[in-house]
Design an enzyme around this catalytic site. Structure first.
Site, PDB file in Angstrom:
ATOM      1  N   ARG A 211      -9.507  -8.694 -18.651  1.00 21.69           N
ATOM      2  CA  ARG A 211      -8.926  -9.201 -17.391  1.00 21.69           C
ATOM      3  C   ARG A 211      -8.318 -10.568 -17.621  1.00 21.69           C
ATOM      4  O   ARG A 211      -8.980 -11.470 -18.136  1.00 21.69           O
ATOM      5  CB  ARG A 211     -10.000  -9.298 -16.314  1.00 21.69           C
ATOM      6  CG  ARG A 211     -10.522  -7.917 -15.968  1.00 21.69           C
ATOM      7  CD  ARG A 211     -11.407  -7.928 -14.758  1.00 21.69           C
ATOM      8  NE  ARG A 211     -11.867  -6.560 -14.535  1.00 21.69           N
ATOM      9  CZ  ARG A 211     -12.566  -6.165 -13.502  1.00 21.69           C
ATOM     10  NH1 ARG A 211     -12.903  -7.028 -12.575  1.00 21.69           N
ATOM     11  NH2 ARG A 211     -12.934  -4.911 -13.385  1.00 21.69           N
ATOM     12  N   GLU A 213      -8.039 -13.201 -16.145  1.00 20.86           N
ATOM     13  CA  GLU A 213      -8.516 -14.161 -15.141  1.00 20.86           C
ATOM     14  C   GLU A 213      -7.846 -15.501 -15.462  1.00 20.86           C
ATOM     15  O   GLU A 213      -7.918 -15.973 -16.583  1.00 20.86           O
ATOM     16  CB  GLU A 213     -10.038 -14.338 -15.219  1.00 20.86           C
ATOM     17  CG  GLU A 213     -10.854 -13.055 -15.261  1.00 20.86           C
ATOM     18  CD  GLU A 213     -11.201 -12.512 -13.887  1.00 20.86           C
ATOM     19  OE1 GLU A 213     -10.713 -13.074 -12.897  1.00 20.86           O
ATOM     20  OE2 GLU A 213     -11.932 -11.503 -13.816  1.00 20.86           O
ATOM     21  N   ARG A 219     -18.725 -17.870 -14.900  1.00 22.91           N
ATOM     22  CA  ARG A 219     -19.163 -16.469 -14.804  1.00 22.91           C
ATOM     23  C   ARG A 219     -18.046 -15.451 -15.016  1.00 22.91           C
ATOM     24  O   ARG A 219     -18.205 -14.274 -14.710  1.00 22.91           O
ATOM     25  CB  ARG A 219     -19.878 -16.218 -13.466  1.00 22.91           C
ATOM     26  CG  ARG A 219     -19.025 -16.497 -12.285  1.00 22.91           C
ATOM     27  CD  ARG A 219     -19.833 -16.636 -11.009  1.00 22.91           C
ATOM     28  NE  ARG A 219     -18.940 -17.080  -9.966  1.00 22.91           N
ATOM     29  CZ  ARG A 219     -18.258 -16.277  -9.168  1.00 22.91           C
ATOM     30  NH1 ARG A 219     -18.393 -14.984  -9.262  1.00 22.91           N
ATOM     31  NH2 ARG A 219     -17.437 -16.768  -8.276  1.00 22.91           N
ATOM     32  N   HIS A 220     -16.903 -15.901 -15.505  1.00 21.30           N
ATOM     33  CA  HIS A 220     -15.819 -14.974 -15.841  1.00 21.30           C
ATOM     34  C   HIS A 220     -15.438 -15.097 -17.314  1.00 21.30           C
ATOM     35  O   HIS A 220     -15.382 -16.182 -17.853  1.00 21.30           O
ATOM     36  CB  HIS A 220     -14.567 -15.262 -14.999  1.00 21.30           C
ATOM     37  CG  HIS A 220     -14.707 -14.856 -13.568  1.00 21.30           C
ATOM     38  ND1 HIS A 220     -15.117 -15.722 -12.594  1.00 21.30           N
ATOM     39  CD2 HIS A 220     -14.495 -13.660 -12.967  1.00 21.30           C
ATOM     40  CE1 HIS A 220     -15.149 -15.074 -11.427  1.00 21.30           C
ATOM     41  NE2 HIS A 220     -14.778 -13.823 -11.621  1.00 21.30           N
ATOM     42  N   GLU A 357     -22.336 -11.992  -7.938  1.00 24.46           N
ATOM     43  CA  GLU A 357     -22.174 -10.530  -7.926  1.00 24.46           C
ATOM     44  C   GLU A 357     -22.469  -9.957  -9.306  1.00 24.46           C
ATOM     45  O   GLU A 357     -22.010 -10.483 -10.317  1.00 24.46           O
ATOM     46  CB  GLU A 357     -20.727 -10.211  -7.538  1.00 24.46           C
ATOM     47  CG  GLU A 357     -20.406  -8.732  -7.578  1.00 24.46           C
ATOM     48  CD  GLU A 357     -18.911  -8.451  -7.445  1.00 24.46           C
ATOM     49  OE1 GLU A 357     -18.240  -9.111  -6.624  1.00 24.46           O
ATOM     50  OE2 GLU A 357     -18.420  -7.565  -8.175  1.00 24.46           O
ATOM     51  N   SER A 360     -20.214  -3.734  -8.664  1.00 25.45           N
ATOM     52  CA  SER A 360     -19.496  -3.156  -7.525  1.00 25.45           C
ATOM     53  C   SER A 360     -19.519  -1.641  -7.681  1.00 25.45           C
ATOM     54  O   SER A 360     -19.404  -1.136  -8.806  1.00 25.45           O
ATOM     55  CB  SER A 360     -18.043  -3.619  -7.492  1.00 25.45           C
ATOM     56  OG  SER A 360     -17.975  -4.926  -6.978  1.00 25.45           O
ATOM     57  N   ARG A 408     -23.171 -10.720 -17.178  1.00 25.36           N
ATOM     58  CA  ARG A 408     -23.780 -11.288 -15.965  1.00 25.36           C
ATOM     59  C   ARG A 408     -25.232 -10.851 -15.820  1.00 25.36           C
ATOM     60  O   ARG A 408     -26.061 -11.585 -15.298  1.00 25.36           O
ATOM     61  CB  ARG A 408     -22.984 -10.881 -14.729  1.00 25.36           C
ATOM     62  CG  ARG A 408     -21.661 -11.591 -14.681  1.00 25.36           C
ATOM     63  CD  ARG A 408     -21.138 -11.694 -13.274  1.00 25.36           C
ATOM     64  NE  ARG A 408     -19.764 -12.154 -13.307  1.00 25.36           N
ATOM     65  CZ  ARG A 408     -18.928 -12.051 -12.290  1.00 25.36           C
ATOM     66  NH1 ARG A 408     -19.343 -11.502 -11.169  1.00 25.36           N
ATOM     67  NH2 ARG A 408     -17.700 -12.502 -12.405  1.00 25.36           N
TER      68      ARG A 408
END
Ligand code: ATP
Ligand code: MG
Length: 434
Positions: A211, A213, A219-220, A357, A360, A408
């Site tokens: 990703r 980002e 946290r990414h 989080e 998902s 995570r």
């Protein structure tokens, strides 16, 4: 293949060859101790410096720290030695010297900043906390795989080079594939769904996701590892059960099999497996509770995504893992099914740790017409996803699933301050090597 004895297995009375890294040399005058370290622990090697052959003593005591040595000798009981035994050497072989100046101290006695540690991961993982983190990460993945097998899943591997992103958008890394535009995959979402319709019914994958980002956050990552689960003939509630089961299996395995590592990380007996039966809050309850904490400057309105501070305020309020259900359909992706009684609400859920989080998931839209309509509503071109939508015309069962970020999970389980601690060679805005 490897006929040496591991340091942890050396028994008094045996003649052994042990091999590993020079952790420390202590010269007490007349006697010198070499502490040799391998993956199972450390062992003391005793040199009677006045009595033994000079060449032997030199080989064992002049090697610089972190050099690799092989020592053959007899194991003797020695209550004063750290492990209760020591090796009296007959021969010492230098297998690989280390330069005396090390970029960081593997024993962790001298602190190094994260960036230096990441630049020198080999040394960083040799001893201490980083080694413990990666051993625990491996145990989590082992336990998760075993859990999946126990609930009848087949492990799959799906492509990481793709023609279209899962959800489109700006988070894609483009690349050139024989002159054609392609992307690194953001998630195995669409492929795993195709496989529940394949007759495998229940699948999981542990693999990388990519990703783009834009920002560095604690946290990414730009390359992360995802644990994906998808099953036919279950709904979002059952998917949440499996999700909780997976998390508990991981915690239980670590509690049971990683005591040593937990101690190194300062947990001792205080490592707790979360209680089963995670609360399930609706999105509406979640925003009400966040607003009631008074932690946010502006009150959240129905339809807002939860900001990081909101997640933290709610996490502190709940005090443990919890699910958020019944998200507004418009902030969940097209492949999530809407509730039958209220299409404003979706059957999507998130699993939250008090800090962030973790997962998902949701019940998926398996009805062809509703799926294609969802694409259009989100401004995506169903044509580009024809390989996916087409299969929904040929018998796609109702299904649900979810995705965990492995880093995570490790980070929150061990209370790490930065997600980069949980990945060997992190990829972020600044870091493309090593
Ligand atoms: P966030 O909102 O926290 O950025 P997300 O909702 O975009 O996450 P999902 O697409 O739901 O992420 O991915 C499922 C899970 O994968 C997340 O809950 C998270 O644990 C993990 N994950 C997603 N993106 C990243 C990332 N960039 N780095 C590390 N883990 C990630
Ligand atoms: Mg998410």
């Amino acid at each position: 293949m490897d006929d040496r004895t591991h340091t942890a297995d050396a028994e008094p009375g045996e003649r052994v060859t042990v091999a590993g890294w020079v952790h420390e040399v202590r010269d007490l005058g007349g006697i010198a101790f070499l502490i040799l370290r391998d993956r199972t622990g450390k062992i003391q090697v005793k040199f009677a410096t006045d009595e033994m052959d000079d060449e032997l003593v030199d080989a064992g005591t002049n090697a610089s720290r972190e050099s690799v040595l092989s020592v053959t000798g007899t194991v003797e009981e020695e209550p004063r030695a750290p492990t209760g035994v020591e090796v009296v050497p007959e021969s010492v072989e230098l297998l690989a010297p280390a330069e005396p100046e090390l970029p960081l101290d593997p024993s962790g006695k001298v602190d190094a900043d994260l960036s230096t540690r990441l630049d020198n991961r080999t040394l960083d993982v040799r001893a201490g906390e980083s080694k413990a983190i990666f051993e625990i990460r491996a145990e989590i993945l082992r336990a998760v795989r075993e859990y999946f097998r126990s609930v009848g899943c087949t492990e799959i591997n799906t492509p990481k080079i793709v023609a279209t992103g899962t959800e489109g958008g700006t988070e894609l890394f483009p690349l050139t594939y024989f002159g054609q535009e392609a992307f690194m995959n953001q998630s195995p979402q669409l492929f795993k769904q195709l496989m529940v319709g394949s007759g495998l019914e229940r699948v999981f994958e542990v693999g990388p996701i990519f990703r783009a980002e834009e920002h560095n956050t604690p946290r990414h990552l730009n390359e992360a590892t995802m644990i994906d689960f998808e099953s036919a003939f279950i709904d979002h509630n059952e998917a949440m059960d499996v999700c909780e089961g997976t998390l508990l299996a991981a915690y239980e395995a670590v509690a049971e099999n990683c005591q040593e590592q937990l101690e190194v990380l300062g947990y001792g007996d205080s490592f707790a497996v979360p209680d089963a039966g995670f609360p399930r809050l609706t999105y509406e309850e979640a925003i009400e509770r966040i607003n009631a904490t008074g932690e946010l400057e502006e009150q959240l309105l129905w339809g807002d995504d939860l900001p990081t501070e909101g997640e933290k305020a709610l996490g502190a309020d709940v005090g443990g893992h919890y699910f958020i259900t019944d998200w507004p359909s418009e902030i969940k992706p097209f492949y999530i099914q809407d509730r039958d009684d209220d299409p404003q609400l979706s059957k999507g859920f998130d699993l939250m740790h008090p800090e962030m989080e973790l997962v998902s998931g949701g019940q998926r839209e398996h009805r062809y017409d509703a799926l294609v309509e969802g694409f259009e509503q989100q401004g995506l071109d169903p044509e580009a996803f024809e390989y996916y939508t087409k299969m929904f015309k040929y018998g796609m069962p109702p299904h649900a699933g979810w995705a965990y970020g492995v880093e995570r999970l490790v980070m929150t389980m061990l209370g790490l301050g930065n997600i980069r601690e949980a990945v060997l060679f992190p990829r972020d805005r600044q870091r493309l090597s090593p």
